[in-house]
Design a protein around this motif. Structure first.
Motif, PDB file in Angstrom:
ATOM      1  N   VAL A 102      -7.433  15.625  15.829  1.00  9.16           N
ATOM      2  CA  VAL A 102      -7.816  14.251  15.501  1.00  9.16           C
ATOM      3  C   VAL A 102      -7.862  14.068  13.985  1.00  9.16           C
ATOM      4  O   VAL A 102      -7.406  13.047  13.451  1.00  9.16           O
ATOM      5  N   LEU A 103      -8.405  15.051  13.261  1.00  4.67           N
ATOM      6  CA  LEU A 103      -8.468  14.964  11.797  1.00  4.67           C
ATOM      7  C   LEU A 103      -7.067  14.905  11.191  1.00  4.67           C
ATOM      8  O   LEU A 103      -6.821  14.166  10.228  1.00  4.67           O
ATOM      9  N   ILE A 104      -6.153  15.700  11.741  1.00  5.10           N
ATOM     10  CA  ILE A 104      -4.764  15.668  11.262  1.00  5.10           C
ATOM     11  C   ILE A 104      -4.166  14.285  11.491  1.00  5.10           C
ATOM     12  O   ILE A 104      -3.501  13.711  10.614  1.00  5.10           O
ATOM     13  N   ALA A 105      -4.414  13.727  12.692  1.00  6.53           N
ATOM     14  CA  ALA A 105      -3.887  12.402  13.013  1.00  6.53           C
ATOM     15  C   ALA A 105      -4.467  11.334  12.086  1.00  6.53           C
ATOM     16  O   ALA A 105      -3.746  10.435  11.624  1.00  6.53           O
ATOM     17  N   ILE A 106      -5.758  11.429  11.797  1.00  4.89           N
ATOM     18  CA  ILE A 106      -6.402  10.468  10.887  1.00  4.89           C
ATOM     19  C   ILE A 106      -5.815  10.579   9.481  1.00  4.89           C
ATOM     20  O   ILE A 106      -5.544   9.571   8.825  1.00  4.89           O
ATOM     21  N   ALA A 107      -5.595  11.819   9.033  1.00  3.48           N
ATOM     22  CA  ALA A 107      -5.011  12.030   7.700  1.00  3.48           C
ATOM     23  C   ALA A 107      -3.612  11.422   7.612  1.00  3.48           C
ATOM     24  O   ALA A 107      -3.252  10.788   6.618  1.00  3.48           O
ATOM     25  N   VAL A 108      -2.817  11.613   8.667  1.00  4.27           N
ATOM     26  CA  VAL A 108      -1.462  11.041   8.697  1.00  4.27           C
ATOM     27  C   VAL A 108      -1.535   9.515   8.686  1.00  4.27           C
ATOM     28  O   VAL A 108      -0.782   8.848   7.972  1.00  4.27           O
ATOM     29  N   ALA A 109      -2.466   8.949   9.488  1.00  2.61           N
ATOM     30  CA  ALA A 109      -2.603   7.488   9.553  1.00  2.61           C
ATOM     31  C   ALA A 109      -3.045   6.906   8.221  1.00  2.61           C
ATOM     32  O   ALA A 109      -2.516   5.876   7.776  1.00  2.61           O
ATOM     33  N   VAL A 110      -4.001   7.551   7.559  1.00  4.72           N
ATOM     34  CA  VAL A 110      -4.485   7.068   6.259  1.00  4.72           C
ATOM     35  C   VAL A 110      -3.378   7.147   5.207  1.00  4.72           C
ATOM     36  O   VAL A 110      -3.179   6.221   4.415  1.00  4.72           O
ATOM     37  N   SER A 111      -2.635   8.263   5.233  1.00  4.14           N
ATOM     38  CA  SER A 111      -1.511   8.400   4.291  1.00  4.14           C
ATOM     39  C   SER A 111      -0.479   7.308   4.519  1.00  4.14           C
ATOM     40  O   SER A 111       0.043   6.715   3.568  1.00  4.14           O
ATOM     41  N   GLY A 112      -0.199   7.038   5.795  1.00  2.75           N
ATOM     42  CA  GLY A 112       0.743   5.975   6.118  1.00  2.75           C
ATOM     43  C   GLY A 112       0.254   4.620   5.641  1.00  2.75           C
ATOM     44  O   GLY A 112       1.038   3.805   5.127  1.00  2.75           O
ATOM     45  N   MET A 113      -1.048   4.373   5.788  1.00  2.00           N
ATOM     46  CA  MET A 113      -1.624   3.098   5.359  1.00  2.00           C
ATOM     47  C   MET A 113      -1.524   2.941   3.845  1.00  2.00           C
ATOM     48  O   MET A 113      -1.202   1.854   3.344  1.00  2.00           O
ATOM     49  N   VAL A 114      -1.770   4.017   3.113  1.00  2.00           N
ATOM     50  CA  VAL A 114      -1.671   3.958   1.650  1.00  2.00           C
ATOM     51  C   VAL A 114      -0.244   3.655   1.217  1.00  2.00           C
ATOM     52  O   VAL A 114       0.002   2.825   0.330  1.00  2.00           O
ATOM     53  N   ILE A 115       0.720   4.312   1.872  1.00  2.00           N
ATOM     54  CA  ILE A 115       2.132   4.073   1.534  1.00  2.00           C
ATOM     55  C   ILE A 115       2.518   2.630   1.837  1.00  2.00           C
ATOM     56  O   ILE A 115       3.212   1.969   1.054  1.00  2.00           O
ATOM     57  N   ILE A 116       2.052   2.129   2.985  1.00  2.00           N
ATOM     58  CA  ILE A 116       2.364   0.750   3.372  1.00  2.00           C
ATOM     59  C   ILE A 116       1.794  -0.235   2.358  1.00  2.00           C
ATOM     60  O   ILE A 116       2.471  -1.175   1.921  1.00  2.00           O
ATOM     61  N   MET A 117       0.541  -0.039   1.960  1.00  2.00           N
ATOM     62  CA  MET A 117      -0.092  -0.951   1.003  1.00  2.00           C
ATOM     63  C   MET A 117       0.586  -0.901  -0.359  1.00  2.00           C
ATOM     64  O   MET A 117       0.713  -1.922  -1.040  1.00  2.00           O
ATOM     65  N   LYS A 118       1.048   0.288  -0.730  1.00  2.00           N
ATOM     66  CA  LYS A 118       1.621   0.442  -2.063  1.00  2.00           C
ATOM     67  C   LYS A 118       3.030  -0.126  -2.164  1.00  2.00           C
ATOM     68  O   LYS A 118       3.393  -0.773  -3.152  1.00  2.00           O
ATOM     69  N   PHE A 119       3.843   0.122  -1.113  1.00  2.00           N
ATOM     70  CA  PHE A 119       5.260  -0.228  -1.216  1.00  2.00           C
ATOM     71  C   PHE A 119       5.687  -1.428  -0.372  1.00  2.00           C
ATOM     72  O   PHE A 119       6.667  -2.077  -0.677  1.00  2.00           O
ATOM     73  N   PHE A 120       4.933  -1.696   0.709  1.00  2.00           N
ATOM     74  CA  PHE A 120       5.389  -2.745   1.620  1.00  2.00           C
ATOM     75  C   PHE A 120       4.337  -3.821   1.864  1.00  2.00           C
ATOM     76  O   PHE A 120       4.501  -4.669   2.731  1.00  2.00           O
ATOM     77  N   GLY A 121       3.242  -3.764   1.134  1.00  2.00           N
ATOM     78  CA  GLY A 121       2.116  -4.636   1.417  1.00  2.00           C
ATOM     79  C   GLY A 121       2.444  -6.113   1.415  1.00  2.00           C
ATOM     80  O   GLY A 121       1.996  -6.862   2.273  1.00  2.00           O
ATOM     81  N   ARG A 122       3.251  -6.583   0.488  1.00  2.00           N
ATOM     82  CA  ARG A 122       3.534  -8.016   0.363  1.00  2.00           C
ATOM     83  C   ARG A 122       4.390  -8.537   1.514  1.00  2.00           C
ATOM     84  O   ARG A 122       4.428  -9.728   1.773  1.00  2.00           O
ATOM     85  N   LYS A 123       5.068  -7.638   2.184  1.00  2.00           N
ATOM     86  CA  LYS A 123       5.996  -8.072   3.225  1.00  2.00           C
ATOM     87  C   LYS A 123       5.361  -8.062   4.615  1.00  2.00           C
ATOM     88  O   LYS A 123       5.988  -8.477   5.579  1.00  2.00           O
ATOM     89  N   LEU A 124       4.133  -7.540   4.732  1.00  2.00           N
ATOM     90  CA  LEU A 124       3.540  -7.365   6.046  1.00  2.00           C
ATOM     91  C   LEU A 124       2.530  -8.444   6.358  1.00  2.00           C
ATOM     92  O   LEU A 124       1.764  -8.874   5.509  1.00  2.00           O
ATOM     93  N   HIS A 125       2.519  -8.848   7.612  1.00  2.00           N
ATOM     94  CA  HIS A 125       1.807 -10.034   8.069  1.00  2.00           C
ATOM     95  C   HIS A 125       0.295  -9.905   7.948  1.00  2.00           C
ATOM     96  O   HIS A 125      -0.356 -10.661   7.237  1.00  2.00           O
ATOM     97  N   LEU A 126      -0.295  -8.951   8.662  1.00  2.00           N
ATOM     98  CA  LEU A 126      -1.760  -8.865   8.722  1.00  2.00           C
ATOM     99  C   LEU A 126      -2.350  -8.453   7.383  1.00  2.00           C
ATOM    100  O   LEU A 126      -3.429  -8.887   7.014  1.00  2.00           O
ATOM    101  N   LEU A 127      -1.639  -7.642   6.645  1.00  2.00           N
ATOM    102  CA  LEU A 127      -2.164  -7.172   5.365  1.00  2.00           C
ATOM    103  C   LEU A 127      -2.414  -8.332   4.415  1.00  2.00           C
ATOM    104  O   LEU A 127      -3.387  -8.340   3.671  1.00  2.00           O
ATOM    105  N   ASN A 128      -1.550  -9.347   4.454  1.00  2.00           N
ATOM    106  CA  ASN A 128      -1.736 -10.500   3.583  1.00  2.00           C
ATOM    107  C   ASN A 128      -2.950 -11.325   3.968  1.00  2.00           C
ATOM    108  O   ASN A 128      -3.508 -12.051   3.152  1.00  2.00           O
ATOM    109  N   LYS A 129      -3.362 -11.228   5.265  1.00  2.00           N
ATOM    110  CA  LYS A 129      -4.543 -11.962   5.703  1.00  2.00           C
ATOM    111  C   LYS A 129      -5.831 -11.217   5.378  1.00  2.00           C
ATOM    112  O   LYS A 129      -6.882 -11.820   5.205  1.00  2.00           O
ATOM    113  N   VAL A 130      -5.741  -9.903   5.335  1.00  2.00           N
ATOM    114  CA  VAL A 130      -6.940  -9.089   5.126  1.00  2.00           C
ATOM    115  C   VAL A 130      -7.209  -8.841   3.655  1.00  2.00           C
ATOM    116  O   VAL A 130      -8.342  -8.849   3.198  1.00  2.00           O
TER     117      VAL A 130
END
Length: 444
Positions: free
Chosen positions: A334-362
Motif C-alpha cells: 500500500v505504501l508503494i502504491a501511495i508513493a507511486v500515486a503521489v509521484s504521479g500527482m506531482v508530475i501531473i500538477m507540474k506538467f499537465f495541470g493547466r490542461k486537466l479538468h478537475l485540477l483547475n476547479k480545485v
C-alpha cells in the motif's frame, strides 16, 4: 450323483470365470490422483492444492502423488500447505522431479513417502527476507528451523538433516555441507539417510512400488480462475496492481468524465480482490469494507468537512491490508502504491495541470504576472527627480501637486508642511517617496 457333482463343479468354474473380469475391474477402479506443484510456492497455490486433495478424498482415491519441482517460495504459504497435507485422508507421496528447495523441501517433508528422480535434489531451506534478499532475523529463522525439524519428525525421519537444510551453522561434510553452507541432498544421498524411499524415473514406477500399477491415474490441473489467483496474489504482482490502481485514480480525478484511467484503476482493484477471494485469502467482509470506503469518498464531493473522504480512504486501505495473508507485506504494498500515486500527482500538477479538468476547479492555476498581461501597479519611474508642491501636510503621507496632477506620496520620515517644495527621490510601485526641496542652496 456323479452327474450332479459334475454339474455343480461346472457351475463353480463358470462363476469363477465370470468373476475374474469383475475382480480386475474393481482393481482398475482404484484411483491415484496426480497433482503438480511447480513454480513458486505462494498463497494462490494453496487454493489449487486444497481443491485437488478434496477431489481425491471425495473420489475415494488410494493415494495422491504430489509431483514437486520448485525453487521454494513463501514460508507462510508453505506452512498452510503442510497443514493441509496433514489433514488430507488419502496417503500423499511426494515425487521430487528435479528439485524441492526451500519451502518446497518443507512441503515434501509433510508427505508420508518421498521418491526422487535420478537428478532430484532436496534442501537449501533457509528463510530469506524478500525485500533485502538477506537471511531472516533470528526470531523468524528460529521458528523456521523448528518447523523443518517438526515436519521431519512427524513422518519418522531423522530431523538432523532437515535442521541442516535450514541452519547453515551445522556441518555435514560427508554431504558437501561445510559450516556456513545449507544442506542439499541428491537423490542417492536422500535415499541413504532415509528421506527418500527410492529413486524412480516415472509416476508408474511409484505405483508399482506401492502395488497400485493397475490404478487409474487422475490428473488435476490449475483452472483458469486458480491461474489468475496464483498470478494476482504473487508478491511482486500485488504492489504493481495497487500502484496501477492508485495512479489510475489520480489521473481520473484530474480528467473530465470517466475514461480509460478510471477503468484501469477499477479493473486493477477488482482483479486484486477477485484473486484474493479465489485464493481464500480475503473474505467478503473485506470487499464490503472496500465498497463502503468508495461510497464515503463519493459522498465527500457532496459533503463539507473532509471527514467522509478521510474515513473512506482509511476504509479502503484497511480492506486491502486485510485482504492479504501477511498484513506487514500488504502495508508495504500500500505504501508503494501511495508513493507511486503521489509521484504521479506531482508530475501531473507540474506538467499537465493547466490542461486537466478537475485540477483547475480545485487549485488556482492562473498567475497574474506581467508575462500574462497583468499589471498590479503602475511603476512610475519617470517621476524620479521631479519637483512638486505639497497641497496637504505630509505626516508622513499626503498629497502633492505636480504640474496639475495630484499624487499621493510619503516623506522620507520628517514632517513637511503644506505649500512646501519637494523632490521625488524614490519610486517603488505605488509608493512614491519625497523630501523637502529648498530653492536656495539646492542643486537640481
Amino acid at each position: 450323483m456323479r452327474k450332479m457333482i459334475g454339474t455343480f463343479l461346472l457351475f463353480i468354474l463358470f462363476l469363477s470365470a465370470i468373476s475374474i473380469p469383475f475382480a480386475q475391474t474393481d482393481a482398475a477402479t482404484e484411483k491415484v490422483y496426480h497433482v503438480k506443484l511447480n513454480k513458486e510456492v505462494e498463497k494462490g497455490l494453496h487454493a489449487y492444492l486444497k481443491r485437488s486433495f478434496k477431489e481425491a478424498e471425495e473420489a475415494g482415491a488410494k493415494m495422491v502423488i504430489l509431483e514437486i519441482n520448485t525453487n521454494g517460495g513463501f514460508v507462510d504459504a508453505a506452512g498452510e500447505i503442510g497443514k493441509l497435507m496433514d489433514e488430507t485422508k488419502p496417503e500423499i507421496i511426494a515425487y521430487i522431479n528435479y528439485k524441492a528447495l526451500s519451502a518446497g523441501a518443507y512441503i515434501a517433508l509433510h508427505a508420508e513417502k518421498i521418491y526422487m528422480s535420478p537428478n532430484g535434489k532436496i534442501g537449501a531451506a533457509q528463510v530469506i527476507e524478500g525485500a533485502s534478499g538477506n537471511a531472516a532475523e533470528d526470531k523468524a529463522h528460529s521458528f523456521w528451523v523448528a518447523e523443518m525439524k517438526s515436519a521431519a519428525e512427524s513422518h519418522g525421519r531423522n530431523p538432523d538433516y532437515a535442521i541442516a537444510m535450514a541452519e547453515p551453522s551445522i556441518e555435514m561434510p560427508q554431504y558437501r555441507a561445510p559450516v556456513g553452507k545449507l544442506l542439499t541432498l541428491t537423490a542417492s544421498e536422500a535415499e541413504e539417510v532415509g528421506y527418500s524411499k527410492g529413486t524412480v524415473s516415472s509416476i508408474q514406477e511409484i505405483l508399482q512400488l506401492n502395488g497400485l500399477e493397475k490404478a487409474e491415474i487422475v490428473e488435476t490441473n490449475v483452472t483458469f480462475t486458480e491461474g489468475i489467483a496464483r498470478f494476482i496474489t504473487h508478491p511482486i504482482v500485488v504492489p504493481i496492481l495497487l500502484s496501477i490502481a492508485g495512479l489510475g485514480l489520480v489521473v481520473e480525478l484530474y480528467s473530465p468524465g470517466f475514461g480509460v484511467p478510471g477503468t484501469m484503476a477499477l479493473s486493477a482493484l477488482l482483479l486484486f480482490f477477485f484473486g484474493h477471494l479465489i485464493a481464500g485469502l480475503a473474505g467478503y467482509e473485506t470487499l464490503i469494507l472496500f465498497i463502503i470506503g468508495i461510497v464515503l469518498i463519493v459522498l465527500e464531493f457532496f459533503l463539507a468537512g473532509g471527514i467522509a473522504g478521510l474515513l473512506g480512504a482509511v476504509a479502503i486501505v484497511v480492506s486491502i491490508i486485510l485482504a492479504g495473508a501477511n498484513p506487514v507485506f500488504m502495508a508495504y504494498s500500500v505504501l508503494i502504491a501511495i508513493a507511486v500515486a503521489v509521484s504521479g500527482m506531482v508530475i501531473i500538477m507540474k506538467f499537465f495541470g493547466r490542461k486537466l479538468h478537475l485540477l483547475n476547479k480545485v487549485i488556482l492555476m492562473d498567475s497574474t504576472d506581467t508575462e500574462s498581461g497583468y499589471v498590479s501597479n503602475v511603476n512610475r519611474v519617470e517621476l524620479l527627480g521631479k519637483k512638486a508642491m505639497t497641497i496637504t501636510p505630509l505626516r508622513p503621507s499626503g498629497t502633492i501637486d505636480m504640474e496639475g496632477e495630484r499624487i499621493d506620496v510619503v516623506s522620507q520620515g520628517s514632517y513637511i508642511d503644506r505649500g512646501k517644495h519637494v523632490i521625488i527621490v524614490k519610486v517603488e510601485g505605488s509608493r512614491i517617496v519625497v523630501r523637502e526641496f529648498e530653492e536656495k542652496g539646492e542643486n537640481e
